[in-house]
Design an enzyme around this catalytic site. Structure first.
Site, mmCIF file in Angstrom:
data_model
loop_
_atom_site.group_PDB
_atom_site.id
_atom_site.type_symbol
_atom_site.label_atom_id
_atom_site.label_comp_id
_atom_site.label_asym_id
_atom_site.label_seq_id
_atom_site.Cartn_x
_atom_site.Cartn_y
_atom_site.Cartn_z
ATOM 1 N N ARG D 248 0.869 -1.174 0.000
ATOM 2 C CA ARG D 248 0.000 0.000 0.000
ATOM 3 C C ARG D 248 0.904 1.222 0.000
ATOM 4 O O ARG D 248 1.586 1.471 0.996
ATOM 5 C CB ARG D 248 -0.891 -0.029 1.245
ATOM 6 C CG ARG D 248 -2.080 0.904 1.183
ATOM 7 C CD ARG D 248 -2.803 0.947 2.533
ATOM 8 N NE ARG D 248 -2.164 1.879 3.437
ATOM 9 C CZ ARG D 248 -2.381 1.931 4.754
ATOM 10 N NH1 ARG D 248 -3.213 1.070 5.326
ATOM 11 N NH2 ARG D 248 -1.766 2.822 5.511
ATOM 12 N N HIS D 252 -4.127 4.873 4.307
ATOM 13 C CA HIS D 252 -5.298 4.025 4.073
ATOM 14 C C HIS D 252 -6.326 4.724 3.186
ATOM 15 O O HIS D 252 -6.853 4.146 2.246
ATOM 16 C CB HIS D 252 -5.945 3.637 5.400
ATOM 17 C CG HIS D 252 -7.243 2.927 5.239
ATOM 18 N ND1 HIS D 252 -7.335 1.639 4.773
ATOM 19 C CD2 HIS D 252 -8.523 3.337 5.442
ATOM 20 C CE1 HIS D 252 -8.604 1.276 4.705
ATOM 21 N NE2 HIS D 252 -9.343 2.288 5.094
ATOM 22 N N TYR D 261 1.947 5.674 12.041
ATOM 23 C CA TYR D 261 2.198 4.265 12.373
ATOM 24 C C TYR D 261 3.152 3.559 11.403
ATOM 25 O O TYR D 261 3.338 2.360 11.498
ATOM 26 C CB TYR D 261 0.873 3.493 12.469
ATOM 27 C CG TYR D 261 -0.005 3.625 11.234
ATOM 28 C CD1 TYR D 261 0.205 2.810 10.127
ATOM 29 C CD2 TYR D 261 -1.020 4.568 11.168
ATOM 30 C CE1 TYR D 261 -0.579 2.924 8.996
ATOM 31 C CE2 TYR D 261 -1.815 4.701 10.034
ATOM 32 C CZ TYR D 261 -1.592 3.874 8.960
ATOM 33 O OH TYR D 261 -2.363 3.990 7.838
HETATM 34 C C1 TPP Z 1 -17.055 -4.638 9.016
HETATM 35 C C2 TPP Z 1 -16.130 -3.474 8.885
HETATM 36 N N1 TPP Z 1 -15.402 -3.084 9.931
HETATM 37 C C3 TPP Z 1 -14.580 -2.025 9.838
HETATM 38 C C4 TPP Z 1 -14.459 -1.337 8.676
HETATM 39 C C5 TPP Z 1 -13.525 -0.125 8.584
HETATM 40 N N2 TPP Z 1 -12.392 -0.438 7.705
HETATM 41 C C6 TPP Z 1 -12.415 -0.095 6.407
HETATM 42 S S1 TPP Z 1 -11.087 -0.679 5.583
HETATM 43 C C7 TPP Z 1 -10.454 -1.378 6.969
HETATM 44 C C8 TPP Z 1 -9.156 -2.112 6.889
HETATM 45 C C9 TPP Z 1 -9.171 -3.153 5.840
HETATM 46 O O1 TPP Z 1 -7.933 -3.812 5.778
HETATM 47 P P1 TPP Z 1 -7.655 -4.894 4.667
HETATM 48 O O2 TPP Z 1 -8.770 -5.871 4.626
HETATM 49 O O3 TPP Z 1 -6.302 -5.454 4.898
HETATM 50 O O4 TPP Z 1 -7.708 -4.095 3.310
HETATM 51 P P2 TPP Z 1 -6.747 -2.922 2.824
HETATM 52 O O5 TPP Z 1 -7.438 -1.632 3.158
HETATM 53 O O6 TPP Z 1 -5.447 -3.080 3.526
HETATM 54 O O7 TPP Z 1 -6.608 -3.105 1.367
HETATM 55 C C10 TPP Z 1 -11.282 -1.150 8.063
HETATM 56 C C11 TPP Z 1 -10.996 -1.589 9.442
HETATM 57 C C12 TPP Z 1 -15.243 -1.770 7.601
HETATM 58 N N3 TPP Z 1 -15.216 -1.154 6.401
HETATM 59 N N4 TPP Z 1 -16.061 -2.835 7.728
#
Ligand code: TPP
Ligand code: TPP
Ligand code: MG
Ligand code: MG
Lengths: 327, 330, 327, 330
Positions: D248, D252, D261
């Site tokens: 990434r 985020h 972080y």
């Molecule tokens: C059920 C739920 N909980 C919390 C969130 C908030 N949230 C959005 S993206 C994310 C992190 C996702 O991480 P990952 O699955 O590794 O995907 P990345 O963003 O790293 O591509 C979180 C906690 C959400 N969208 N849905």
């Protein structure tokens, strides 16, 4: 006394409770090094370490379910759900488990868990980062649902929630976080869960609302006051179970009741408030109960035009108060 | 005389006789509850029958003075080993006030008894797994030396809560043992329509934890692997997933009729694996039991179950006005 | 015409829809060889095979989530949740997904799924096999919640639900399954979702209820009729979204309204009904709105003494009607 | 001249140039949206940056005329390959009525476009996985020859829905590909606080399906394994779980600040794995690109993004009164 924002009040409530009681700990997504996506847990990871400020995996049902277990053992977890919209995967653990543990074990076990989550719209959060989800839980005996309106209330109620021996859902409005500020005592204090609070005394129209709606209603009440309309404002503070006496009393103050919520209308918290009035204060009424709420569409959209059309604001409240006053 | 496997495991003769007695007691309580159900006196029964060896073998491997258990509805053997009494179990079947699990509020099989460290359970399957992980987290946070044991059926391992909880336990290396009693059925649904993996133990790989498959009809084999898992947990080596291969001898519950989806032959076949007979045979081989002693145990336990039934049957129902108690702290 | 029990009506609705439309299929726990724990799908596995009557793994979120996917593709899944109490793990898929698919895609996608589940107590089902869970979903625009009261209604409404191009929750009372029987047409028919139904015309007291409450109210109405009290009975049929016009009209028929639900009281469906009345029919009322519901305890217990204390029955309804008539 | 790996995979020179162009387009749309966000014109952005190779490699391995995709919020590369237009993506960032995903109702990154077989998505992570399995079930029930592809992040594999859906797919051997873009972060939470298993691909074992780990910075490696998974799916050999190791590059989202972080060094380090540079290098090595051609592509795509921005910026917002539309069929 110090002036604290709403989110600072929440942060300091957690900090003080963690200092006071080693069984209090925090668990949630990004609550650690990042200090939470809204920074509600800012600095706590640094102060208390990764054991007591736990960055959990992305699993809401585990966040709540693991907390329920720890709470039954005797800990006092504060579980953060990143956005209220994402509480859905944890509904089974909240409704089937946390809320029923004392009852189903005939008082042998209990579950002192606090679940915090930011709710509400007006921040371009679109369908899944704007919802008011409290109505999902307002038929769940065993649970308490608290939605504070001001920094002072937020701090006193969050401390009460953490010390409560039963599960408490604690919803914080995202727009309140940095917008609302007030003087908050330096000394330890708690506010009673289950009690509504008169935020403004008045004689023409009673407004009953909660959470961020209280702030918006204050603005509207200030505006109509100039035209001699006096608003009595009851803040529910705890939206489940409701404080019936306070609702009945507030109704009888003016005989004209406006109920306000940012949630969509049908099935919202204010439906139950209206029912309590229809049941217990019917003859106090001089006008039909009026409800101002979001429209019955699935959630608040992203486009600014649509978000604005959806959301309750001080102008809409003002208009409703004037209408009711003129009835 | 045959090889005394139990001695090699550090179990005394008294221990294994106690295990056997516990298995028989579980079975006879269960059989009695079916009788009471069929007589129209007890609304509901759900059985341990066929799974007693797995349950008792596992429970005896724990430290029954400090460990916590979050059992599932079939675990009569586990809760007996942890101190629940026959009359308490039967009272819970009637829904009597003396039921320590719930004061007659829950169906039988919804165990919970704080003084014996049996964590209160509900009906929705697998919700107890995150709870057990939460107890294990508390042990770590508070620096306490205990292990938490949780059990569930094979079908229930497909719930999201199983996955989320085991991942959490794996990330934090928590002292928790997840014990799957795989009877290859979830009510009527057979294993291959239920679970995609070749076995359940292999799911441990998804959580970076140890996984073991064990013969659930042999209480000593189960004892051995649970004991090992407990040691690892206490030593900070993290959680374990254990799959005990077992059988369900009865219909799913008193509301079910397994003849609709299970053949006569299958039912005959599995009876050969009745764990009480198998363990009795072992105890005979090692000279601890004979037909006479078995009969004496049976008689004694029958007496115990008769007495328990009488106590439970005579006990009062909860008073109607208690319906309103304990919604919140009072 | 043939006399069908409530469960036979449901079974035949599914059978006929599956014969009519190959895109209809059934998915759930034990719906196959066993024909469902209540035998609602009896014989369908034999008739349509395991491809169209799918015994799913024990995963409610997958049952609904996979069905949502299939529905978006163009299938018409009927998902069975074994007991309404076990719908909790699927709440995220129902509320965040099924209910919002049309809206969030601006009408590009839709989700024609029917979710059936048995609800209600009085069968020694205890806390987790007795619940009424409809209030959990009564603030979810995009969703429809149907709770039929009779075999005739059950068949016509289930067919309508299966043909509906939006998600429908369909709750069936366990005690109705074998207790209620009536003549049901042999010809294909559907009943309108979203419309309440007057089940009895009367002039003294209006009772508004739904599901099994309709049967109990009929018994109570028969009993009070002997004493000259005439009951007007409105069956909501669809409990979300509510049929406001019918509620207002039924209120104005008698001016005295008793609302009945088997669910616990606070936050239940009948709260919203009361709110609609307080808002739109206040001046039609001759007495406060009266609500008869289960007590606000977590759920119906197992012990016969406690179950009886909890549950709404014809005697309790009769007593309430008499009280209201005498007001 | 270097080994033409793409030819061995059955890809023409035009194909790989098209892949490269798609990656660059995804990147430049994303960069533009950040600019618009920082200029206060666009409320929110969530990025594909760093993951373009994984996305484009996977999408090109599918049959873009029949397959369905249930992508996640970072998958700009996937939806571009499936026919979404630059101006449509930018319009969705503004929340304009012309946004085909939602008519401006959802945040950017919540993809959906029926005519291109892009399944509508939401914010709660992993809910799309059972949907994709549902499409695959429909394919099986209706006897249709298409595959459904779904993607998610590493953190999201800890949701219950991931587990329940993959088990379902495994039991029914459905034609579905689950593609995990593992950037080793979930917002701020690093992999080892998030996922207990040594890698994500190994989770396939829990579902009796094939699992592959692949270098997600190499679109050809990704292409190869997705192609294989697609063939297996079409041949009735069941589902596949693929883990693409990726990075990434940005915070985020526009609401996040990764410097809190993540260290400077880490950020410098991962930039070396920028997939656009890496794939550009390959194309240079095989003689399909040189600096001049790269510049020409960049210029052309910049022009395209400028035009798209202009169209999107000028487009109207949805009318307020449309708020009430399409709650139900109308
Ligand atoms: C059920 C739920 N909980 C919390 C969130 C908030 N949230 C959005 S993206 C994310 C992190 C996702 O991480 P990952 O699955 O590794 O995907 P990345 O963003 O790293 O591509 C979180 C906690 C959400 N969208 N849905
Ligand atoms: C969430 C949930 N869904 C459905 C049920 C109904 N139910 C009770 S037991 C059972 C089967 C359980 O099978 P398994 O986990 O293999 O345990 P076993 O009964 O075979 O020991 C089902 C479907 C339930 N209790 N909880
Ligand atoms: Mg089983
Ligand atoms: Mg990630």
């Amino acid at each position: 006394m110090a002036e604290l924002s709403y989110i600072e009040a929440i942060n300091s409530a957690m900090r003080e409770e963690m200092e006071r009681d080693h069984s209090v700990f925090i668990i949630g997504e990004d609550v650690g090094a990042k200090g939470g996506v809204f920074r509600a847990t800012d600095g706590l990871y640094q102060q208390f370490g990764e054991q007591r400020v736990i960055d959990s995996p992305l699993s809401e049902s585990a966040i709540v379910g693991v907390s329920v277990g720890a709470a039954m053992y005797g800990m006092r977890p504060i579980a953060e759900i990143q956005f209220a919209d994402f509480i859905m995967p944890a509904v089974n653990q909240i409704i089937s488990e946390a809320a029923k543990i004392r009852y189903r074990s005939n008082n042998d076990w209990n579950c002192p868990i606090t679940i915090r989550a930011p709710y509400g719209g007006g921040i371009s959060g679109a369908l899944y980062h704007s919802q008011s989800v409290e109505a999902l839980f307002n038929s769940t005996p065993g649970l308490k649902v608290v939605m504070p309106a001001t920094p002072y209330d937020a701090k006193g109620l969050l401390k009460a929630a953490i010390r409560d021996n039963d599960p408490v859902l604690f919803f914080e409005h995202k727009r309140a976080y940095r917008l609302l500020k007030e003087e908050v005592p330096d000394e330890d204090y708690v506010l009673p869960i289950g009690k509504a609070d008169v935020k403004r005394e008045g004689s023409d129209v009673t407004v009953i609302t909660y959470g961020f709606g209280v702030h918006l209603t204050q603005l509207a009440a200030d505006a109509v006051e100039k035209d001699g309309i006096s608003v009595h404002l009851l803040d529910l503070r705890t939206v489940y179970p409701l404080d019936k006496e306070a609702i009945i009393e507030a109704t009888s103050k003016t005989g004209k009741v406006l109920l306000v919520t940012e949630d969509n209308k049908e099935g919202s918290i204010i439906g139950e408030v209206a029912a309590i009035i229809a049941e217990h204060a019917l003859f106090e009424l001089d006008a039909p109960v009026m409800r101002l709420a979001g429209p019955d569409v699935p959630a608040m959209p992203y486009a600014p035009t649509l978000e604005k059309e959806f959301i309750i604001n001080e102008q809409k409240i003002e208009k409703a108060i004037r209408e009711l006053a003129a009835f | 005389m045959a090889n005394k496997r139990h001695v090699a495991l550090g179990l005394t003769d008294d221990d294994v006789l106690e295990m056997y007695r516990t298995m028989v007691l579980a079975r006879k309580i269960d059989e009695r509850m079916w009788l009471l159900n069929r007589a129209g006196k007890m609304p509901f029964v759900i059985s341990c029958q066929g799974q007693e060896a797995a349950q008792v073998g596992a429970a005896f491997a724990l430290d029954r003075n400090v460990d916590y258990v979050a059992p599932y509805y079939r675990d009569v053997g586990v809760v007996l080993a942890f101190g629940m009494k026959a009359e308490e179990l039967i009272a819970s079947g009637f829904g009597k006030a003396m039921d320590p699990n719930s004061g007659g509020r829950q169906m039988p099989g919804h165990f919970g008894q704080k003084k014996n460290r049996i964590i209160t359970g509900s009906s929705p399957v697998a919700t107890q797994v995150p709870h057990a992980v939460g107890f294990a987290l508390a042990a770590k946070l508070e620096g306490k030396q205990f292990v938490t044991f949780t059990s569930l059926g094979d079908g229930s391992t497909n719930q999201g809560d199983f996955h989320e909880a085991l991942n959490f336990a794996g990330v934090h290396k928590l002292p928790v043992i997840t014990f799957v009693e795989n009877n290859r059925l979830a009510i009527s649904v057979p294993y291959d329509k239920q679970v995609a993996s070749e076995n359940i133990a292999i799911r441990a790989k998804a959580y970076g934890m140890k996984g073991y498959k064990v013969d659930g009809q042999d209480p000593l084999a189960v004892y051995e692997v649970v004991k090992l898992a407990r040691e690892r947990a206490i030593n900070g080596e993290g959680p374990t997933l254990i799959e005990a291969e077992t059988i369900r001898l009865t219909s799913h519950s008193s509301d079910d009729n397994q003849s609709v989806y299970r053949s006569e032959e299958e039912l005959e076949e599995i009876k050969k694996n009745d764990p009480i007979i198998l363990f009795g045979n072992y105890l005979k081989e090692v000279g601890l039991l004979d037909e006479e002693k078995i009969k004496a145990i049976d008689d004694e336990i029958n007496r115990q179950v008769n007495e328990a039934t009488e106590i439970a049957e005579k006990a009062p129902y909860p008073k109607p006005e208690t319906l309103y108690d304990y919604v919140y702290e009072q």
